[in-house]
Design a protein around this motif. Structure first.
Motif, PDB file in Angstrom:
ATOM      1  N   ARG A   3       0.861  -1.185   0.000  1.00  0.00           N
ATOM      2  CA  ARG A   3       0.000   0.000   0.000  1.00  0.00           C
ATOM      3  C   ARG A   3       0.899   1.238   0.000  1.00  0.00           C
ATOM      4  N   PRO A   4       0.504   2.314  -0.731  1.00  0.00           N
ATOM      5  CA  PRO A   4       1.344   3.513  -0.826  1.00  0.00           C
ATOM      6  C   PRO A   4       1.338   4.304   0.485  1.00  0.00           C
ATOM      7  N   VAL A   5       2.523   4.704   0.921  1.00  0.00           N
ATOM      8  CA  VAL A   5       2.630   5.512   2.148  1.00  0.00           C
ATOM      9  C   VAL A   5       3.567   6.688   1.897  1.00  0.00           C
ATOM     10  N   PHE A   6       3.308   7.779   2.619  1.00  0.00           N
ATOM     11  CA  PHE A   6       4.154   8.976   2.547  1.00  0.00           C
ATOM     12  C   PHE A   6       4.982   9.088   3.828  1.00  0.00           C
ATOM     13  N   GLN A   7       6.182   9.663   3.652  1.00  0.00           N
ATOM     14  CA  GLN A   7       7.078   9.835   4.799  1.00  0.00           C
ATOM     15  C   GLN A   7       6.745  11.172   5.474  1.00  0.00           C
ATOM     16  N   VAL A   8       5.974  11.085   6.551  1.00  0.00           N
ATOM     17  CA  VAL A   8       5.459  12.272   7.239  1.00  0.00           C
ATOM     18  C   VAL A   8       6.325  12.584   8.466  1.00  0.00           C
ATOM     19  N   LYS A   9       6.615  13.886   8.642  1.00  0.00           N
ATOM     20  CA  LYS A   9       7.380  14.312   9.825  1.00  0.00           C
ATOM     21  C   LYS A   9       6.607  13.948  11.093  1.00  0.00           C
ATOM     22  N   ALA A  10       7.334  13.519  12.082  1.00  0.00           N
ATOM     23  CA  ALA A  10       6.689  13.132  13.341  1.00  0.00           C
ATOM     24  C   ALA A  10       5.870  14.284  13.916  1.00  0.00           C
ATOM     25  N   SER A  11       6.372  15.502  13.769  1.00  0.00           N
ATOM     26  CA  SER A  11       5.678  16.675  14.309  1.00  0.00           C
ATOM     27  C   SER A  11       4.384  16.990  13.566  1.00  0.00           C
ATOM     28  N   CYS A  12       4.234  16.385  12.342  1.00  0.00           N
ATOM     29  CA  CYS A  12       3.049  16.688  11.519  1.00  0.00           C
ATOM     30  C   CYS A  12       2.127  15.472  11.359  1.00  0.00           C
ATOM     31  N   LYS A  13       2.369  14.429  12.145  1.00  0.00           N
ATOM     32  CA  LYS A  13       1.612  13.181  11.930  1.00  0.00           C
ATOM     33  C   LYS A  13       0.110  13.364  12.169  1.00  0.00           C
ATOM     34  N   ASN A  14      -0.277  14.315  13.005  1.00  0.00           N
ATOM     35  CA  ASN A  14      -1.698  14.539  13.268  1.00  0.00           C
ATOM     36  C   ASN A  14      -2.355  15.411  12.198  1.00  0.00           C
ATOM     37  N   LYS A  15      -1.524  16.024  11.348  1.00  0.00           N
ATOM     38  CA  LYS A  15      -2.060  16.876  10.287  1.00  0.00           C
ATOM     39  C   LYS A  15      -2.411  16.085   9.028  1.00  0.00           C
ATOM     40  N   VAL A  16      -1.891  14.857   8.931  1.00  0.00           N
ATOM     41  CA  VAL A  16      -2.171  14.003   7.761  1.00  0.00           C
ATOM     42  C   VAL A  16      -3.105  12.879   8.208  1.00  0.00           C
ATOM     43  N   GLN A  17      -4.343  12.958   7.773  1.00  0.00           N
ATOM     44  CA  GLN A  17      -5.324  11.941   8.139  1.00  0.00           C
ATOM     45  C   GLN A  17      -5.056  10.667   7.337  1.00  0.00           C
ATOM     46  N   GLY A  18      -5.036   9.538   8.034  1.00  0.00           N
ATOM     47  CA  GLY A  18      -4.820   8.273   7.345  1.00  0.00           C
ATOM     48  C   GLY A  18      -4.384   7.178   8.296  1.00  0.00           C
ATOM     49  N   ILE A  19      -3.837   6.088   7.731  1.00  0.00           N
ATOM     50  CA  ILE A  19      -3.410   4.933   8.522  1.00  0.00           C
ATOM     51  C   ILE A  19      -1.896   4.935   8.656  1.00  0.00           C
ATOM     52  N   ILE A  20      -1.420   4.829   9.888  1.00  0.00           N
ATOM     53  CA  ILE A  20       0.026   4.734  10.121  1.00  0.00           C
ATOM     54  C   ILE A  20       0.434   3.261   9.938  1.00  0.00           C
ATOM     55  N   HIS A  21       1.281   3.010   8.967  1.00  0.00           N
ATOM     56  CA  HIS A  21       1.719   1.635   8.682  1.00  0.00           C
ATOM     57  C   HIS A  21       3.073   1.314   9.290  1.00  0.00           C
ATOM     58  N   ASP A  22       3.893   2.346   9.559  1.00  0.00           N
ATOM     59  CA  ASP A  22       5.240   2.078  10.059  1.00  0.00           C
ATOM     60  C   ASP A  22       5.815   3.367  10.648  1.00  0.00           C
ATOM     61  N   VAL A  23       6.852   3.205  11.459  1.00  0.00           N
ATOM     62  CA  VAL A  23       7.567   4.341  12.045  1.00  0.00           C
ATOM     63  C   VAL A  23       9.052   4.060  11.889  1.00  0.00           C
TER      64      VAL A  23
END
Length: 342
Positions: free
Chosen positions: A187-207
């Motif tokens: 499934r496609p995932v974007f590399q989101v900054k930890a500080s902005c993780k609440n600004k991107v709505q979706g499913i967290i697949h990995d850290v």
């Protein structure tokens, strides 16, 4: 094989013979060749080899055969794999080509053997039309498969378009550590900054190991990814259905395919003998039931492989005399003569 045959090094002759067989099954048969004691059986086997040799000499071609697949081994499972189906089909092709190869040449005993071969060109063509060169099932294998794969391509294009739209959104880009799109569980995932993780709505697949990057599948992509996964499952189900259908078709022909396998191995063995005979420049002996041995210009088959020049021997016994005494210096000639005769 008993000790007498081993002392004659007949096992080494059989090893050399096995090199001329094409299939592993026939190679094994070469190494376990039965020894015939009835004149009729010996004459029959020799005639088969002579006929095979004549075909090779006349056509300058060998038996059109490759590695023979063990049908019994394949049928241990209820479900044949794509590779097994393709290999069994090659058996069918070898059988048909070998039957035609022999039928074009007037060979009585060989034709009797090859005439029992089962052929099914229609089934061959069907299998070859279903698989590509890498054994993937083609879209044209069924209307359902073609439709599903077209739908899969369309939905993947839609997903690519949705990803492109996100990458054109500056406010979304500001949340990313990197614009490279990764995958987790296909499934496609974007590399989101930890500080902005609440600004991107979706499913967290990995850290990430540093906890500085969250791999998130945006909400807008989830329905498209779900649809793609659903279609992929349907495609695999259809592929399994096709493979099962083909498996059942072959299993209905188990007896015919097993018979073909035995005949192909038999022909491979006969033509291996013929090729070995050509290599040795051997000639067919006349088998007599009288206690007479009369061999002109005999050469040891193992010496032929390692020596360029061998002195031939004439050997006769049972016509003018029934006993022969071989004498001479210990240089190996006596043993070679006796072993060659054996």
């Amino acid at each position: 094989m008993n000790n007498h045959h081993i002392s004659l090094e007949f096992n080494k002759v059989l090893e050399n013979l096995s090199k001329y067989a094409t299939s592993l099954i026939a190679k094994k048969e070469c190494l376990n060749l039965p020894l015939y004691t009835k004149k009729a059986q010996i004459d029959y086997e020799l005639n088969l080899v002579s006929q095979a040799r004549k075909i090779i000499d006349d056509t300058q071609q060998y038996l059109p055969i490759g590695e023979i697949t063990d049908i019994e081994e394949c049928f241990k499972n209820n479900f044949l794999t794509a590779e097994e189906i393709f290999e069994i089909t090659k058996n069918l092709t070898f059988a048909r080509l070998s039957k035609n190869y022999i039928s074009k040449n007037n060979s009585d005993e060989l034709s009797e053997i090859s005439n029992s071969i089962y052929t099914n060109k229609e089934l061959e063509d069907k299998i070859y039309s279903i698989f590509d060169s890498e054994l993937n099932i083609k879209d044209e294998a069924s209307n359902e498969l073609k439709s599903l794969r077209n739908s899969l391509r369309d939905n993947k294009d839609n997903l690519k378009g949705a990803i492109s739209n996100l990458l054109l959104n500056n406010s979304f880009l500001n949340n990313l550590q990197d614009t490279v799109v990764s995958t987790r569980d296909n499934r496609p995932v974007f590399q989101v900054k930890a500080s902005c993780k609440n600004k991107v709505q979706g499913i967290i697949h990995d850290v990430s190991s540093t906890n500085l990057t969250f791999f998130i599948e945006p909400t807008t992509l989830i329905p498209l990814s779900n649809k793609i996964r659903q279609i992929e499952i349907q495609i695999q189900t259809e592929i399994d259905r096709i493979l099962l259908s083909l498996s059942n078709q072959f299993k209905e022909l188990t007896n015919e395919l097993m018979q073909n396998q035995k005949i192909l191995a038999r022909l491979d063995l006969i033509f291996a003998k013929a090729r070995y005979a050509i290599h040795l420049k051997a000639s067919q002996p006349d088998i007599v039931e009288d206690k007479i041995i009369d061999i002109q210009g005999m050469l040891h088959p193992l010496l032929i492989e390692i020596k360029d020049e061998i002195i031939p021997n004439d050997f006769q016994m049972g016509i003018d005399y029934d006993c022969l005494l071989i004498t001479g210096a210990n240089t190996g000639g006596k043993t070679v003569a006796i072993k060659t005769l054996g």
